[in-house]
Design a protein around this motif. Sequence first.
Motif, PDB file in Angstrom:
ATOM      1  N   ASP A 121     -12.227  11.572  -9.510  1.00 37.22           N
ATOM      2  CA  ASP A 121     -13.709  11.978  -9.111  1.00 37.22           C
ATOM      3  C   ASP A 121     -14.815  12.476 -10.122  1.00 37.22           C
ATOM      4  OD1 ASP A 121     -13.788  12.202  -5.936  1.00 37.22           O
ATOM      5  OD2 ASP A 121     -11.621  13.583  -6.590  1.00 37.22           O
ATOM      6  N   ASP A 122     -16.277  12.273  -9.416  1.00 36.49           N
ATOM      7  CA  ASP A 122     -16.941  11.965 -10.501  1.00 36.49           C
ATOM      8  C   ASP A 122     -17.041  13.860 -11.468  1.00 36.49           C
ATOM      9  OD1 ASP A 122     -17.645   9.774 -10.843  1.00 36.49           O
ATOM     10  OD2 ASP A 122     -19.548  10.102  -9.440  1.00 36.49           O
ATOM     11  N   GLU A 123     -17.400  14.234 -12.846  1.00 35.84           N
ATOM     12  CA  GLU A 123     -17.424  16.070 -12.794  1.00 35.84           C
ATOM     13  C   GLU A 123     -18.150  16.460 -11.387  1.00 35.84           C
ATOM     14  OE1 GLU A 123     -16.035  17.269 -14.725  1.00 35.84           O
ATOM     15  OE2 GLU A 123     -15.215  15.747 -15.402  1.00 35.84           O
ATOM     16  N   VAL A 136       0.645  -1.245   0.177  1.00 37.18           N
ATOM     17  CA  VAL A 136       0.011  -0.200  -0.544  1.00 37.18           C
ATOM     18  C   VAL A 136       0.814   1.169  -0.048  1.00 37.18           C
ATOM     19  CG1 VAL A 136      -1.386   0.913   1.238  1.00 37.18           C
ATOM     20  CG2 VAL A 136      -1.881  -0.540   1.485  1.00 37.18           C
ATOM     21  N   ASP A 137       0.581   2.112  -1.205  1.00 40.19           N
ATOM     22  CA  ASP A 137       1.571   3.293  -1.503  1.00 40.19           C
ATOM     23  C   ASP A 137       0.610   4.629  -0.932  1.00 40.19           C
ATOM     24  OD1 ASP A 137       4.151   1.454  -2.210  1.00 40.19           O
ATOM     25  OD2 ASP A 137       3.158   1.427  -4.448  1.00 40.19           O
ATOM     26  N   GLY A 138      -0.903   4.873  -0.901  1.00 38.14           N
ATOM     27  CA  GLY A 138      -1.071   6.005  -0.380  1.00 38.14           C
ATOM     28  C   GLY A 138      -2.753   5.117  -0.084  1.00 38.14           C
ATOM     29  N   VAL A 139      -2.866   6.529   0.734  1.00 38.29           N
ATOM     30  CA  VAL A 139      -4.083   6.553   0.758  1.00 38.29           C
ATOM     31  C   VAL A 139      -4.817   7.627   0.939  1.00 38.29           C
ATOM     32  CG1 VAL A 139      -6.028   7.249   2.561  1.00 38.29           C
ATOM     33  CG2 VAL A 139      -3.805   5.760   3.538  1.00 38.29           C
ATOM     34  N   VAL A 140      -6.007   7.329  -1.133  1.00 34.65           N
ATOM     35  CA  VAL A 140      -6.138   8.599  -1.789  1.00 34.65           C
ATOM     36  C   VAL A 140      -7.742   8.923  -1.080  1.00 34.65           C
ATOM     37  CG1 VAL A 140      -7.395   8.534  -4.454  1.00 34.65           C
ATOM     38  CG2 VAL A 140      -5.077   7.213  -3.997  1.00 34.65           C
ATOM     39  N   SER A 190     -17.433   9.729  -0.643  1.00 31.01           N
ATOM     40  CA  SER A 190     -16.874   8.635   0.261  1.00 31.01           C
ATOM     41  C   SER A 190     -16.337   7.783  -1.102  1.00 31.01           C
ATOM     42  CB  SER A 190     -17.722   8.161   1.068  1.00 31.01           C
ATOM     43  OG  SER A 190     -18.718   8.051   1.117  1.00 31.01           O
ATOM     44  N   PHE A 191     -17.397   8.186  -2.547  1.00 27.75           N
ATOM     45  CA  PHE A 191     -17.396   6.378  -3.196  1.00 27.75           C
ATOM     46  C   PHE A 191     -16.181   6.170  -3.872  1.00 27.75           C
ATOM     47  CE2 PHE A 191     -17.928   4.789  -6.974  1.00 27.75           C
ATOM     48  CZ  PHE A 191     -18.596   3.266  -6.811  1.00 27.75           C
TER      49      PHE A 191
END
Length: 228
Positions: free
Chosen positions: A175-177, A90-94, A99-100
Motif C-alpha cells: 500500500d501507499d504511505e 494462485v496462492d492467495g488473494v491480496v 483498489s489499485f
Amino acid sequence: MDVATPLSPTARSTIRRGARRARTDRAELYAVLDAGLVGHLGVVLDGAPVVLPTGYGRVGDTLYLHGSTGAATLRAAATGSPVAFTVTHVDGVVYARSSFHHSMNYRCAVVHGTAQLVTDPEERLRALAALTEQLAPGSWTATRQPDRRELAATAVLALDLAEASLKVRTGPPGDDERDLAADAGPSPVWAGVLPLRTVLGEPEPDPLLPAGVPVPPRVRDRSLSRPG
C-alpha cells in the motif's frame, strides 16, 4: 541441463514488469511445473493467436505435451514456429487498502521455444508415462498402457526448458504511505491475504466398477494427504 544451472533470461523471457519478483533458480522452476496439473499452450494458428489448456509432464529439462494427431494447435506447434507454455498457481488473494493495490500471490512459469514432434517409440512412451504420472501418480504401471491404435492417434511434442522464466509474488499488500496513514483514522480498511489452496476430495468410484473393489493406495493416499 543441470538443476544447478540458473535460468538465463533471453530478450523474450526477461521479466520487466515487477522484475524484483523474477526467480533464476532452476529448481524453483521445476517445483512450480511439477506441482501443476494444467498448463496453457500458446500458438499462432491461421495468423491468429490461440491459447488452450492442456496437461503436461516433465522429464529433466524437457516438457512433454500430447493430444490428438488431428488437433490443429498441435500440428501448428509442430511446424517449428515459436510457442509459449505457461503454468500458474494462485496462492492467495491480496486485499489492499486501495483498489489499485489489490493483487494475487502467485507462482508463474513461462516457457518459450519451438516444440518438436516426438517420433522415437521409446521417448514417446517415456513422455506419455510422464504425462500420466503428472496427473495421477502411480497410474502408468497400474493400468493398461496405450496400444498400437491409441499410440497412432496420439501426437507427442517436446518443449525444451532452456528458455524459461519464473515470477513469484508473496507477502502482504504494497500500500501507499497515504493509505497506511489512514489506519490511524476512525475507519481503517482491512488489508491482508486470503490464502487459496487446491484440495483433493473423497474418491468417487466409477458406477460400473464391481462392488467391493477398494480404492488403491495411489488414489487413497493422495486423498488422505489433502489439507484440512
